[in-house]
Design an enzyme around this catalytic site. Structure first.
Site, PDB file in Angstrom:
ATOM      1  N   TYR A 248      70.841  49.051  26.095  1.00 20.95           N
ATOM      2  CA  TYR A 248      71.551  48.504  27.264  1.00 20.95           C
ATOM      3  C   TYR A 248      71.887  49.589  28.287  1.00 20.95           C
ATOM      4  O   TYR A 248      72.445  49.283  29.344  1.00 20.95           O
ATOM      5  CB  TYR A 248      72.860  47.836  26.817  1.00 20.95           C
TER       6      TYR A 248
ATOM      7  N   LYS B 161      69.923  49.045  11.854  1.00 19.49           N
ATOM      8  CA  LYS B 161      68.526  48.840  11.454  1.00 19.49           C
ATOM      9  C   LYS B 161      67.939  50.236  11.170  1.00 19.49           C
ATOM     10  O   LYS B 161      66.867  50.612  11.657  1.00 19.49           O
ATOM     11  CB  LYS B 161      67.824  48.119  12.614  1.00 19.49           C
TER      12      LYS B 161
ATOM     13  N   ASP C  65      69.039  42.540   9.830  1.00 21.51           N
ATOM     14  CA  ASP C  65      68.460  41.229   9.495  1.00 21.51           C
ATOM     15  C   ASP C  65      69.169  40.607   8.288  1.00 21.51           C
ATOM     16  O   ASP C  65      69.405  39.391   8.242  1.00 21.51           O
ATOM     17  CB  ASP C  65      66.943  41.321   9.271  1.00 21.51           C
TER      18      ASP C  65
END
Ligand code: NAI
Length: 422
Positions: free
Chosen positions: A167, A233, A286
Site C-alpha cells: 500500500y 505469509k 491463508d
C-alpha cells in the site's frame, strides 16, 4: 458563569420550591467542570453525510446523559470528493492542520476521484498523520442471525499496520522507464522476470513491525485479552513477511517478559493459558482465513501487515454479517481517527437507508480512547437492544426473524430513545 446571589440566574423568576440559586449554581458548576473536547469531523462522500449525521446525533445525545461530564465540539473539515469540489484539493492543508491541532477525528467514507492527485485519500491521510495502527474489532450481536454457525460467539480484533506494505504506493507500470531501470539495476531478467512486467515494492520495516506488534500487545493488555496471533505469509515472502513474524516474536518477548507464552509451550501444556500469561502465536495468512470460519475462538488479537489486514477485516466482518457492522480506529502516537471499514456505498447514497452502526461503533472506539466510557457503553447497549428487537436498517433485515426496518434517521432516533431509558 457560576450562579451567585447577584447573578442573573439567581434573580430569574421561578415558581419552584427549591432554592433557585443552589440548583442553578450546582448545574452551572457542573457545566463549568464539563470538558469540551474538540473532534475533527469529516462527513465523507456518498452515504458519508447520512451516517455521519446519525453518528453525531447519537454520540451527542449519549454524552448529554452520561456521567462522562463532557461534550464534543465537532470541528468540520473537508477531504475527498467534496473537498475537491469545494476547494479544488482532495486533502486541503487546513484538514491536516486541524488534526494536528485537535488530535482526534471521526471520518465518513471518502471517494478518491481519478486524477485528484492521490491513489487513495484515505491512505494519504493515514500516512500523513502517521496513523500507523488500524484497530478493527469484529463481534456478533444477539438477535442478528449469522451466516456462520460459529459466529454466534465471534469476537476478535484486527490490528492492521497502516503505513507500509504494497500500500506504500511504490508501483511502476509495465514498460515505464522506472520499471525498466529497476529491472536492470537488480538484474531481474536474470532472475526469471518476464519482459514488460509491472513492478511493485513491498516495504516492511523493523520499526513499523515492532510498533504495530507493541500496539497489539497494548490492546490485549488493556482489554484483558490473552491471545495474540501474528498473521503473515512468511513461508513465501520470507524477507518481508517472514521478518515481520520474527521481529514480532522478539518484540512480544521483550515487552511481555515472563508473561510471554509461546505456541509450543501452550500446545504441550494442555492448551491452557495460565493466569497472567499471554499466548503469542502465528498463523500463515491463508490458514488464518480458514480459522476465521472454523475456529475464531482460538484468536483474540490478530496483528498483521497492511494487505493481510485489509483482506482479513472484510472477511471477519462477513463472518458476522457484513460491512454494516465493522468499525475501525486509526491510531498514531498522538492522533486518533475513527472510521468505518465500509466505503461510500454509491448504490444507496442519498436514499436515507444506510446503516450508521459501523461509523457509530467506530465513534464508540473513539469515545473509549478519549476516556468517555459511560457514553460509549450507553451507545453499545442501545445498539445491542435495537438489534435483539429487530430494529434494523434494511441491510440487516434478512438477518432477523422479525425485522422492523428503519431509515438511517429513524434508526438514530430509536437509539436516542433507548439511551433516554438507559
Ligand atoms: P462499499 O463498502 O462502499 O460498498 C460495498 C457494498 O456494501 C455496497 O453494496 C453497499 O451498498 C454496502 N454497504 C456499505 N456500507 C454500507 C452501510 N453503511 N449500510 C448499508 N450498506 C452498506 O465498497 P465499494 O463499493 O467497494 O466502494 C465504493 C467507494 O468507497 C469507492 O470509491 C472506494 O474507493 C470507497 N471506499 C472508501 C473507504 C474509506 O473511506 N475508508 C473504504 C472502502 C472503500
Amino acid at each position: 458563569m457560576l450562579g451567585s446571589p447577584g447573578s442573573s440566574s439567581y434573580t430569574s423568576t421561578s415558581t419552584s420550591q427549591e432554592p433557585l440559586f443552589l440548583s442553578e449554581s450546582s448545574r452551572e458548576l457542573r457545566e463549568l467542570q464539563q470538558k469540551t473536547i474538540p473532534v475533527v469531523l469529516i462527513e465523507g462522500d456518498g452515504i458519508g453525510k447520512e451516517v455521519s449525521a446519525a453518528t453525531v446525533q447519537v454520540i451527542n445525545h449519549a454524552l448529554s446523559l452520561s456521567s462522562d461530564n463532557a461534550e464534543i465540539r465537532w470541528e468540520k473539515a473537508l477531504a475527498g470528493k467534496e473537498a475537491l469540489t469545494q476547494t479544488g484539493e482532495l486533502l486541503p492543508v487546513e484538514t491536516i492542520e486541524s488534526f494536528l491541532r485537535h488530535g482526534a477525528g471521526l471520518k465518513g467514507p471518502l471517494e478518491t476521484p481519478v486524477g485528484g492527485g492521490f491513489r487513495s485519500v484515505n491512505v494519504a491521510l493515514r500516512k500523513l498523520l502517521d496513523l500507523y495502527a488500524n484497530v478493527r474489532p469484529v463481534r456478533s450481536f444477539e438477535g442478528l442471525e449469522n451466516p456462520l454457525r460459529t459466529a454466534d460467539q465471534f469476537r476478535l480484533v484486527i490490528i492492521r499496520e497502516n503505513t507500509e506494505d504494497v500500500y506504500a504506493g511504490l508501483e511502476f507500470e509495465a514498460g515505464s522507464p522506472e520499471a525498466i531501470r529497476l529491472a536492470e539495476f537488480l538484474d531481474l531478467k536474470g532472475k526469471g522476470l518476464d519482459e514488460n512486467s509491472a513492478l511493485g515494492i513491498k516495504p516492511i520495516s523493523e520499526r513499523a513491525s515492532r510498533r504495530i506488534v507493541a500496539k497489539g500487545i497494548e490492546y490485549a493488555l488493556a482489554n484483558g485479552l490473552n491471545r495474540i496471533t501474528l498473521v503473515h505469509k512468511g513461508n513465501i515472502m520470507k524477507a518481508t513477511e517472514g521478518a515481520f513474524r520474527d521481529w514480532g516474536y522478539d518484540e512480544a518477548k521483550q515487552i511481555l517478559g515472563d508473561r510471554f507464552l509461546p505456541w509450543k509451550e501452550f500446545h504441550l501444556g494442555g492448551k491452557t493459558i495460565a493466569d497472567g500469561k499471554i499466548l503469542v502465536q502465528d498463523r500463515i495468512a491463508d490458514a488464518m482465513f480458514q480459522d476465521l470460519i472454523l475456529a475464531p475462538q482460538n484468536h483474540q488479537v490478530l496483528v498483521t501487515m497492511n494487505l493481510n489486514g485489509d483482506y482479513l477485516s472484510d472477511a471477519a466482518a462477513a463472518c458476522v454479517g457484513g460491512l454494516g457492522l465493522a468499525p475501525g480506529l486509526n491510531e498514531g502516537d498522538k492522533i486518533r481517527l475513527a472510521e468505518a471499514v465500509h466505503g461510500t456505498a454509491p448504490d444507496i447514497a442519498g436514499k436515507g437507508i444506510a446503516n450508521p452502526s459501523a461509523l457509530l461503533l467506530s465513534g464508540v472506539l473513539l469515545l473509549r480512547a478519549l476516556e468517555l466510557p459511560d457514553s460509549a457503553k450507553r451507545i453499545e447497549l442501545a445498539l445491542e437492544e435495537n438489534f435483539s428487537r429487530g430494529e434494523v436498517t434494511g441491510d440487516l433485515a434478512y438477518r432477523h426473524k422479525n425485522p422492523h426496518v428503519l431509515s438511517t434517521q429513524a434508526f438514530a432516533d430509536s437509539l436516542c430513545q433507548r439511551i433516554d431509558k438507559s
